[in-house]
Design an enzyme around this catalytic site. Sequence first.
Site, PDB file in Angstrom:
ATOM      1  N   ASN A  39      -1.669  40.325  17.698  1.00 37.04           N
ATOM      2  CA  ASN A  39      -0.502  39.143  17.991  1.00 37.04           C
ATOM      3  C   ASN A  39       0.311  40.368  18.567  1.00 37.04           C
ATOM      4  OD1 ASN A  39      -1.138  39.378  15.280  1.00 37.04           O
ATOM      5  ND2 ASN A  39       0.396  38.352  14.936  1.00 37.04           N
ATOM      6  N   CYS A  50      -1.035  35.907  21.201  1.00 40.48           N
ATOM      7  CA  CYS A  50      -2.213  35.850  19.969  1.00 40.48           C
ATOM      8  C   CYS A  50      -3.164  36.910  20.391  1.00 40.48           C
ATOM      9  CB  CYS A  50      -3.296  34.066  20.295  1.00 40.48           C
ATOM     10  SG  CYS A  50      -2.457  33.124  19.538  1.00 40.48           S
ATOM     11  N   GLU A  52      -6.203  36.871  20.279  1.00 37.18           N
ATOM     12  CA  GLU A  52      -7.254  36.162  20.938  1.00 37.18           C
ATOM     13  C   GLU A  52      -6.853  36.507  22.292  1.00 37.18           C
ATOM     14  OE1 GLU A  52      -5.934  34.727  18.560  1.00 37.18           O
ATOM     15  OE2 GLU A  52      -7.270  33.349  18.086  1.00 37.18           O
ATOM     16  N   CYS A  86      -5.803  29.134  22.485  1.00 37.34           N
ATOM     17  CA  CYS A  86      -6.278  29.885  23.056  1.00 37.34           C
ATOM     18  C   CYS A  86      -7.955  29.624  22.625  1.00 37.34           C
ATOM     19  CB  CYS A  86      -6.878  31.067  21.600  1.00 37.34           C
ATOM     20  SG  CYS A  86      -5.608  32.161  21.179  1.00 37.34           S
TER      21      CYS A  86
HETATM   22  N1  THU Z   1      -1.751  34.113  15.886  1.00 39.84           N
HETATM   23  C1  THU Z   1      -3.094  35.075  16.524  1.00 39.84           C
HETATM   24  O1  THU Z   1      -2.250  36.052  17.053  1.00 39.84           O
HETATM   25  N2  THU Z   1      -4.383  33.916  16.317  1.00 39.84           N
HETATM   26  C2  THU Z   1      -4.240  32.989  16.270  1.00 39.84           C
HETATM   27  O2  THU Z   1      -5.839  32.709  15.683  1.00 39.84           O
HETATM   28  C3  THU Z   1      -3.845  32.086  15.025  1.00 39.84           C
HETATM   29  C4  THU Z   1      -2.230  32.516  15.101  1.00 39.84           C
HETATM   30  C5  THU Z   1      -0.549  34.557  15.721  1.00 39.84           C
HETATM   31  C6  THU Z   1       0.369  33.660  16.277  1.00 39.84           C
HETATM   32  C7  THU Z   1       1.447  34.654  15.745  1.00 39.84           C
HETATM   33  O3  THU Z   1       2.042  35.679  16.159  1.00 39.84           O
HETATM   34  C8  THU Z   1       1.302  33.896  14.436  1.00 39.84           C
HETATM   35  O4  THU Z   1      -0.081  34.172  14.411  1.00 39.84           O
HETATM   36  C9  THU Z   1       1.596  33.320  13.549  1.00 39.84           C
HETATM   37  O5  THU Z   1       1.357  31.752  14.151  1.00 39.84           O
END
Ligand code: THU
Length: 129
Positions: A39, A50, A52, A86
Site C-alpha cells: 500500500n 492498496c 493488491e 480490490c
Molecule cells: N489496505 C490494503 O492495502 N489492502 C487491503 O487489503 C486492506 C487495506 C490498505 C489501504 C490503507 O493504506 C490501509 O491499508 C488502511 O486501510
Amino acid sequence: MTLLDDAARVRANAHAPYSGFKVGAALRAGSGQVYVGCNVENVAYPEGTCAEAGAIAAMVAAGETEIAEMAVIADCPDPVTPCGGCRQKLAEFGHPNLPVTMATTRGARITMTLAELLPGAFGATHMKD
Ligand code: THU
C-alpha cells in the site's frame, strides 16, 4: 519461497504513515511470474492505493492479464481481507475460482475463492444486450 513469503517481504516497503497499517500483496500470473505490491498512502488520503492494486498494476505493466493465485498479509488480529474495490479489481483479471490467501504476520491464514469474496460480481456479461 511461497507467495505469502513474497507478500510478507514487500510489506516492509509499504508507505503507510497515516494509517500505520502496512500491507503486502503478491500474485502469481498466468505465466508463473510473481508480481508484488504494497500500500502507498498519500497525505491527500483518497489518493492512497492498496497493496493488491499495486501488484495488479505491476502485472499489467509487464504485459500479463491473468491472475492465477493471490496472497495478502498485514499485522492484524484476523487475516486481512481485500477491500471491496480490490475485490472488483481482482475480478477483472481472476477466475471465480481464483484462490486468495489472506494472512496475518502472526501466522494465521485463510484461503477463499474470489467468488466467495465477491458474490454476485458485476462483470462484462452484464453489459451485453
Ligand atoms: N489496505 C490494503 O492495502 N489492502 C487491503 O487489503 C486492506 C487495506 C490498505 C489501504 C490503507 O493504506 C490501509 O491499508 C488502511 O486501510
